[in-house]
Design an enzyme around this catalytic site. Structure first.
Site, PDB file in Angstrom:
ATOM      1  N   LYS A 125      -8.493  11.661  -6.052  1.00  0.00           N
ATOM      2  CA  LYS A 125      -9.141  12.879  -6.571  1.00  0.00           C
ATOM      3  C   LYS A 125      -8.657  13.153  -7.999  1.00  0.00           C
ATOM      4  CE  LYS A 125     -11.448  16.840  -6.440  1.00  0.00           C
ATOM      5  NZ  LYS A 125     -11.023  17.711  -7.479  1.00  0.00           N
ATOM      6  N   GLU A 169     -13.893  12.480 -14.820  1.00  0.00           N
ATOM      7  CA  GLU A 169     -14.778  13.619 -15.105  1.00  0.00           C
ATOM      8  C   GLU A 169     -14.514  14.145 -16.524  1.00  0.00           C
ATOM      9  OE1 GLU A 169     -14.524  18.105 -13.515  1.00  0.00           O
ATOM     10  OE2 GLU A 169     -14.756  16.649 -11.902  1.00  0.00           O
ATOM     11  N   HIS A 208     -10.456  10.792 -10.174  1.00  0.00           N
ATOM     12  CA  HIS A 208     -11.833  11.309 -10.249  1.00  0.00           C
ATOM     13  C   HIS A 208     -11.911  12.399 -11.316  1.00  0.00           C
ATOM     14  CE1 HIS A 208     -14.502  14.704  -9.274  1.00  0.00           C
ATOM     15  NE2 HIS A 208     -15.351  13.844  -8.770  1.00  0.00           N
ATOM     16  N   ASN A 209     -10.960  13.331 -11.299  1.00  0.00           N
ATOM     17  CA  ASN A 209     -10.984  14.429 -12.262  1.00  0.00           C
ATOM     18  C   ASN A 209     -10.743  13.923 -13.683  1.00  0.00           C
ATOM     19  OD1 ASN A 209     -11.175  15.899  -9.894  1.00  0.00           O
ATOM     20  ND2 ASN A 209      -9.823  17.514 -10.586  1.00  0.00           N
ATOM     21  N   SER A 264     -14.438  17.322  -3.700  1.00  0.00           N
ATOM     22  CA  SER A 264     -15.144  17.516  -4.969  1.00  0.00           C
ATOM     23  C   SER A 264     -16.592  17.907  -4.727  1.00  0.00           C
ATOM     24  CB  SER A 264     -15.105  16.239  -5.812  1.00  0.00           C
ATOM     25  OG  SER A 264     -15.804  16.455  -7.021  1.00  0.00           O
TER      26      SER A 264
END
Length: 492
Positions: free
Chosen positions: A185, A192, A188-189, A131
């Site tokens: 990940k 986000e 995480h997205n 990222s």
């Protein structure tokens, strides 16, 4: 130059691939670059890579021959079938103990499958979240590797040297088994998505609720970026607010309000449903993008569905309200991260992974899109207690959420009265109120299910009797007309 000279090889020379190669070269590693379109290799070597310890190859065979043992091959290609195709192309040329790293945005079940498949062939597989966008790749991304743990000692030095640093610590640590790296990940997205939606709602409240112009809104984001909300996304939002088009008007106001998405937020929401985890904020953020997508219907609806309310404009202390809005954004962010960590905790149980929670927070502290000062506090919370059941039970976050509550409630209430949608702010508050409620109305829900479908219910321990024993599935004939057979074959 012939023979094995490169410490690592990278396939895929789009911008991210090129930038990661340059980053590795800057840290003293010799990198071999390859791309299916070989002319791209020559162009890269003649321009950006000139004068750096970067070599190229014109065939896969030449590429593999230039790698030192154990060979480390990193793929930065499109997720899905291209990754499998490259694995099959490489397999006949690799030896037992060699390492394949997938640095793309792969879905974690694919990484689970690839880890097992390659282990059977003696190859160590790593699925790594990357990222930070193009700039992160070039000067320090957040890296989230998982998969075959024996690979870690062979890639650790390269990964930690090229990763972003936060307070001197690399934003890269081993995440866990199989697809754990890509799973983290994915979360995480999802987070986000939530962070971005919350910021958009704050902007909408300031613009439509308070009648502020972009310069004034930019000034608020500037102030917020000096406090608890100090983060990359607040920083870029400030810049966007100040950015004017050639005619002197804010460019952002000319952009079509139809949000795109690549699916990683949706993956998080779907996985949360699969695991039965109430990750409401990320789900609402995904659905808000879907709502933005039906622009034509919204244009029609805007002329047919009017706002009707008793309050038609903001009333009160604007300065106090902006402070409340900052606290509402902070509290909602805390909820989103609490939900994200709950989901990862459940996934670790479900998929039998050992997840390194303090390291996950550390990895997100720098280099990535959700990087923020706030993640230092999450890292500290999990370092203090790696078995922390919920982020809100940590003293720091417990105090923060209680301090934010009055303003948070006021913002959600005022936005509702003014007809301004706040799906993320609202769901964060609703979830918080649900989570802190000892007795939810699900007792009625269970009674309804038993009434119409004989789905049974359990009795509260304090209400248990001989007729309604504790811990047992009970069915009641609610009408006197039904039978006493309970449904055991399906769930509704």
């Amino acid at each position: 130059m012939s023979g094995p000279v490169a410490d690592i090889g990278l396939i895929g020379l789009a911008v991210m691939g090129q930038n990661l190669i340059m980053n590795m070269a800057d840290h003293g590693y010799t990198v071999c670059a390859f791309n299916r379109t070989v002319s791209k290799v020559d162009a890269f070597l003649a321009n950006e890579a000139k004068g750096k310890p970067i070599v190229g190859a014109h065939s896969v065979e030449e590429f593999v021959s230039k790698l030192k043992s154990p060979r480390r091959v990193m793929l930065l290609v499109q997720a899905g079938k291209p990754v499998d195709d490259w694995i099959e192309t490489l397999l006949p040329l690799l030896e037992a103990g060699d390492i394949i790293i997938d640095g793309g945005n792969s879905h974690f079940p694919d990484s689970n499958r690839r880890t097992k498949y390659l282990a059977g062939k003696g190859i160590r597989f790593v699925g790594s979240g990357v990222s930070g966008g193009e700039e992160g790749a070039r000067y320090g991304p957040s890296l989230m590797p998982g998969g075959s743990e024996e690979a870690w000692e062979h890639i650790k030095d390269i990964f930690q040297s090229i990763a972003a640093k936060s307070d001197g610590e690399a934003c890269c640590e081993w995440v866990g088994d199989e697809g754990a790296g890509h799973y983290v990940k994915m979360v995480h997205n999802g987070i986000e998505y939530g962070d971005m939606q919350l910021i958009c709602e704050a902007y909408d409240i300031m613009k439509r609720g308070l009648g502020m112009n972009n310069k004034e809104i930019g000034d608020v984001f500037t102030t917020w970026n000096k406090g608890v909300l100090d983060s990359f996304l607040i920083e870029i939002t400030r810049d966007i607010m100040y950015f004017n088009d050639d005619d002197g008007t804010p460019l952002v106001e000319k952009i079509l309000d139809q949000a795109g998405q690549k699916g990683t937020g949706k993956w998080t929401a779907v996985n949360a449903l699969d695991l039965g985890m109430p990750v409401t904020l990320i789900a609402e953020a995904v659905l808000a993008r879907c709502l933005s997508g039906i622009k034509e219907q919204r244009v029609t609806a805007s002329s047919k569905l009017e706002f009707v309310g008793r309050v038609t404009s903001f009333e009160g202390d604007k300065s106090q309200f902006l402070d409340d809005l900052e606290q509402a954004l902070y509290a909602s962010k805390i909820i989103s991260y609490a939900q994200g960590f709950m989901l990862m905790q459940e996934a670790a149980k479900e998929y039998n992974w050992k997840l390194n929670k303090p390291s996950i927070a550390l990895m997100w502290r720098g280099g990535c899109i959700i990087r923020s000062v706030f993640l230092k506090d999450i890292t500290a919370a999990y370092r203090k207690d790696s078995d922390l059941e919920n982020l809100l039970f940590d003293d720091f976050f417990n105090k923060a959420i209680h301090k934010a509550q009055p303003g948070w409630r006021d913002v959600v209430a005022k936005a509702a009265l003014l007809g301004i949608p706040t799906p993320a702010f609202s769901t964060a508050l609703s979830w918080f109120d649900g989570y802190r409620t000892k007795d939810l109305p699900a007792n009625l829900l269970q009674a309804q299910r038993d009434y119409f479908g004989a789905h049974t219910f359990k009795i509260k321990p304090e209400a248990a009797t001989e007729k309604y024993p504790q811990g047992q599935n009970i069915h009641v004939n609610w009408t006197g007309r039904g039978g006493n057979v309970s449904a055991s074959t399906y769930q509704a």
